[in-house]
Structure formats: structure tokens, C-alpha cells
Design an enzyme around this catalytic site. Structure first.
Site, PDB file in Angstrom:
ATOM      1  N   TYR A 278       0.865  -1.143  -0.062  1.00 38.16           N
ATOM      2  CA  TYR A 278      -0.204  -0.012  -0.438  1.00 38.16           C
ATOM      3  C   TYR A 278       1.307   1.281  -0.163  1.00 38.16           C
ATOM      4  CZ  TYR A 278      -4.579  -2.103   0.750  1.00 38.16           C
ATOM      5  OH  TYR A 278      -6.116  -2.445   0.720  1.00 38.16           O
TER       6      TYR A 278
ATOM      7  N   LYS B 134       3.506 -15.244   1.325  1.00 40.51           N
ATOM      8  CA  LYS B 134       3.310 -15.786   0.487  1.00 40.51           C
ATOM      9  C   LYS B 134       4.906 -15.839  -0.081  1.00 40.51           C
ATOM     10  CE  LYS B 134       1.327 -17.563  -2.892  1.00 40.51           C
ATOM     11  NZ  LYS B 134       0.854 -18.677  -3.422  1.00 40.51           N
TER      12      LYS B 134
ATOM     13  N   ASP C 254      -2.789 -17.901   0.282  1.00 43.49           N
ATOM     14  CA  ASP C 254      -4.159 -17.895  -0.359  1.00 43.49           C
ATOM     15  C   ASP C 254      -4.823 -19.200  -0.121  1.00 43.49           C
ATOM     16  OD1 ASP C 254      -1.348 -20.082  -0.977  1.00 43.49           O
ATOM     17  OD2 ASP C 254      -2.353 -20.149  -3.156  1.00 43.49           O
TER      18      ASP C 254
ATOM     19  N   ASP D 153     -12.107  -9.032   4.418  1.00 46.20           N
ATOM     20  CA  ASP D 153     -13.619  -9.261   3.337  1.00 46.20           C
ATOM     21  C   ASP D 153     -14.187 -10.667   3.331  1.00 46.20           C
ATOM     22  OD1 ASP D 153     -13.504  -6.276   2.785  1.00 46.20           O
ATOM     23  OD2 ASP D 153     -14.180  -6.946   0.527  1.00 46.20           O
TER      24      ASP D 153
ATOM     25  N   ASP E  88      -5.879  -7.496   3.929  1.00 47.92           N
ATOM     26  CA  ASP E  88      -7.065  -6.906   3.139  1.00 47.92           C
ATOM     27  C   ASP E  88      -8.554  -7.949   3.157  1.00 47.92           C
ATOM     28  OD1 ASP E  88      -9.361  -4.143   2.416  1.00 47.92           O
ATOM     29  OD2 ASP E  88      -8.379  -4.825   0.494  1.00 47.92           O
TER      30      ASP E  88
HETATM   31  C1  IPM Z   1     -10.331  -1.576   3.655  1.00 51.78           C
HETATM   32  C2  IPM Z   1     -10.931  -0.971   2.762  1.00 51.78           C
HETATM   33  C3  IPM Z   1      -9.933   0.118   2.072  1.00 51.78           C
HETATM   34  C4  IPM Z   1      -7.849  -0.828   2.255  1.00 51.78           C
HETATM   35  C5  IPM Z   1      -9.444   0.992   0.605  1.00 51.78           C
HETATM   36  C6  IPM Z   1     -11.268   2.094   1.346  1.00 51.78           C
HETATM   37  C7  IPM Z   1      -8.832   1.848   0.730  1.00 51.78           C
HETATM   38  O1  IPM Z   1     -10.262  -1.757   2.015  1.00 51.78           O
HETATM   39  O2  IPM Z   1     -10.173  -0.615   5.011  1.00 51.78           O
HETATM   40  O3  IPM Z   1     -10.531  -3.262   3.621  1.00 51.78           O
HETATM   41  O4  IPM Z   1      -7.793  -1.033   0.928  1.00 51.78           O
HETATM   42  O5  IPM Z   1      -7.669  -0.970   2.947  1.00 51.78           O
HETATM   43 MG    MG Z   2     -10.987  -4.085   2.156  1.00 56.26          MG
END
Ligand code: IPM
Ligand code: MG
Length: 368
Positions: A145, A196, A229, A257, A253
Site C-alpha cells: 500500500y 506467500k 492463498d 472481506d 485486506d
Molecule cells: C479497507 C478498505 C480500504 C483498504 C480502501 C477503502 C482504501 O478496503 O479498509 O479494507 O484497502 O484498506
Molecule cells: Mg478492504
């Protein structure tokens, strides 16, 4: 009763459903102020696209300094299609990344808990997810990032090249590993560290240095290394094998999710981003739902405010030293779910659909 010290909270609603869900947090803070002899002073400022529309930049210096001075920052969401075509450095998301980087919020805690009332909301079989309680510890200020060099540059033959750099140092790995091990000690004492290392040198270093910290300072904690993975696959196959998952910025990240969906909806997951203690013992912090700005359902009073309300509860716990109030708020959320109230994202047969504001009101009614 005397009032506890005044706490300064900065609310940054941002874009899409951000203002709607943060507005429910505001109602709760007001309730605490009026009923509980607490004294929250809170201010609201623009961030992300909302700030771009007014100030032409995703976060102003004034808002940035306010965030430095507050006891906790609660953010809604940044971004949306309206600002998608802006130059990269001017996009709404840059504000969030600036806050994370400059407040040095290196530790992002993302609990993925499957509430018993919502077992049927998950796309996975109930026996796979019921009782699920995972804590994802994501490194938040390093890795790809932020790594340099980065950019898009023209190369020969009319081609362009996009470059990002994935890099971690020993210290960056050690400090996030300690956060994961400390949390594990208060939970089921197990850390799964993901990278990884089969293809990336930074992954080899990550694996080795996490092991160094475990061998030196956390002998009693169980540590497993897993390729990222494989971890993504194992989260779907048998998520209850995990207690604390430790991952870098990018893998964290993605895995968070995925873990969120195990619990039924992204609309349920809070997060805390914490920095190191400064010399006054204060920890800088930012709290935000894991979900994004969800432009498709914005301004329709449909969004689930629970992730943001639970983010407030994390703020009460980690930054404001108000564990009792945090417990009370968590319990109120549980009771509302027990009563069968559901926003659209978690609606199932036989349950009552409520709007964003109705959900907030119902949670407040349980605080009483
Ligand atoms: C998160 C989001 C952010 C990230 C975005 C909105 C920049 O996906 O906080 O998980 O990638 O960190
Ligand atoms: Mg995210």
C-alpha cells in the site's frame, strides 16, 4: 453523580452510506451524554469525496489536525463512482490512507464473529459458521500500500508500466506480531500467520521474524504459518480452526472481506486501527466499519448501521476506557437481533425488516 472527563470524538461520516451509519452513532453518543453522566464532545468533519466536493482535496490540514487532537476518530466510508476518474493522488481513499499512515495506525483489528441469531444469513452452512469468532490482525501502514517506488510510467514501444513495491522491515513485522500474540493470549492462544513465503522474499522474512517473536516472547502461544492463498481456502473450508489471523496490509485486506462474509454480512463488522503509545501513554486510534461506502444503497435508509455502532463500542473499549458502556452497547445489539429486527442485508424469513434509523432507535431503546 460527577461526570467522567470529557472525551473528544471526531466523526468523519465521509461518502455513500457513511453519513447514514455515522448518524446512528451520533444518536447513541447523545444518549450516553443525556443518560449516563458521560461527557462526549463530538465534532463532525468532511472526509473523502465529501471533502473533495467542498475543498477540492480528500482531507484538509484542519481536519487532519483535529484527528490528531481527538481521543478517538470514527469514520464512515470513503469513495464512490462520482470520484472514480480523479487522478490517483486526489481520490477519496487517499484521505483514509493518509490518516492511517500519519497517525501511525499500524495495527488493524478486524473481529469476525458470527452472531448466533444470524447463522442463517451466511452463505455458508450453519454448522460451518455457528460460533465463529476470529480476530484478523492486519498490518496497516506498510507493505504494498505504501512501498516505494510506485507509479505508472511510460516505457518503450508505447507501453506503460505500473509499479508497486511490497516491503517490510524486521521492526514492522515484530510490532504487528506482538499485537497478534497479545490478543491471542486473551483468546484461544493461537495465531495463524499468513504470507506467500513460497514466492516472495518479504514473505520469507515475515515468516522468520514472526517465529523469532514467538520463540523469544510468546513461547506459550501456538503459532502456525500458512500461505495466504491456502488461508483464503481454509476460511471457507473450516473457518473455526482459526483464532487470531495475522497478515500484512494487502492479504489482511482481502482475508478480512472474506471473513466478514462468513458472518453473514459486511454490514456487521467493525474495526479498530491502533497506533503505538505516545509518551503520555495515549494510543492514537481510528474506528471504522469494514464495509465501504456502498453507493448503490446510499441515501435510501437501507444500510446496516451495526458495523459502525460496534466500531463505537470498540472505541469505548480500546480508547476511552469505558468497558462497561461498551458491554452495554454490545448487549443492546444482541437484544435487537434476538427480537428479530434485521436490515435488508441480513433479512431472512420470519424476521422483521427495519431501516437504518429504525435499527439505531431499536438499539438505543435497549440501552435504556
Ligand atoms: C479497507 C478498505 C480500504 C483498504 C480502501 C477503502 C482504501 O478496503 O479498509 O479494507 O484497502 O484498506
Ligand atoms: Mg478492504
Amino acid at each position: 453523580m460527577s461526570k467522567k472527563n470529557s472525551r473528544k470524538i471526531l466523526l468523519l461520516p465521509g461518502d455513500g452510506i457513511g453519513p447514514e451509519v455515522v448518524s446512528e452513532v451520533k444518536k447513541i453518543l447523545n444518549w450516553f451524554n443525556s443518560k449516563k453522566s458521560l461527557d462526549f464532545s463530538f465534532e463532525e468533519e468532511l472526509i473523502g469525496g465529501a471533502s473533495i466536493d467542498v475543498n477540492k482535496i480528500p482531507i484538509t490540514d484542519e481536519v487532519f489536525y483535529k484527528s490528531l487532537e481527538s481521543d478517538a476518530v470514527i469514520l464512515g466510508a470513503c469513495g464512490g463512482p462520482k470520484w472514480d476518474n480523479l487522478e490517483f493522488s486526489k481520490k477519496p481513499e487517499r484521505a483514509l490512507l493518509k490518516l492511517r499512515k500519519e497517525l501511525k495506525l499500524f495495527a488493524n483489528l478486524r473481529p469476525a464473529i458470527c452472531f448466533k441469531q444470524l447463522v442463517d444469513s451466511s452463505t455458508l452452512k450453519p454448522e460451518i459458521v455457528s460460533g465463529l469468532d476470529i480476530m484478523i490482525v492486519r498490518e496497516l501502514t506498510g507493505g504494498i500500500y505504501f512501498g516505494e517506488p510506485r507509479g505508472i510510467k511510460p516505457i518503450e514501444n508505447n507501453q506503460r508500466q505500473g509499479i508497486n513495491t511490497h516491503s517490510y522491515t524486521t521492526n514492522e513485522i515484530h510490532r504487528i506480531a506482538k499485537v497478534a500474540f497479545d490478543l491471542a493470549k486473551k483468546r484461544k492462544n493461537k495465531v495463524t500467520s499468513c504470507e506467500k513465503s513460497n514466492v516472495m522474499e518479504a514473505g520469507v522474512l515475515w515468516r522468520e521474524e514472526v517465529q523469532v517473536i514467538k520463540d523469544k516472547e510468546y513461547k506459550s502461544v501456538e503459532l502456525n504459518h500458512m500461505l495466504a492463498d491456502n488461508c483464503a481456502m481454509q476460511l471457507l473450508r473450516n473457518p473455526k480452526q482459526f483464532d487470531v489471523i495475522l497478515a500484512d496490509n494487502l492479504f489482511g485486506d482481502m482475508l478480512s472481506d472474506e471473513a466478514a462474509m462468513l458472518t453473514g454480512s459486511l454490514g456487521l463488522l467493525p474495526s479498530a486501527s491502533l497506533g503505538a503509545k505516545d509518551k503520555n501513554g495515549k494510543i492514537r486510534s481510528l474506528y471504522e466499519p469494514v464495509h465501504g461506502s456502498a453507493p448503490d444503497i446510499a441515501n435510501k435508509n437501507l444500510a446496516n448501521p451495526i458495523a459502525t455502532i460496534l466500531s463505537l463500542s470498540m472505541a469505548l473499549r480500546y480508547s476511552l476506557d469505558l468497558d462497561k458502556e461498551a458491554d452495554q452497547l454490545d448487549a443492546a445489539v444482541q437484544q435487537v437481533l434476538d427480537d428479530g429486527l434485521r436490515t435488508k442485508d441480513i433479512l431472512s424469513k420470519g424476521k422483521k425488516e427495519v431501516t437504518t434509523t429504525e435499527m439505531g432507535d431499536a438499539i438505543i431503546s435497549k440501552l435504556k
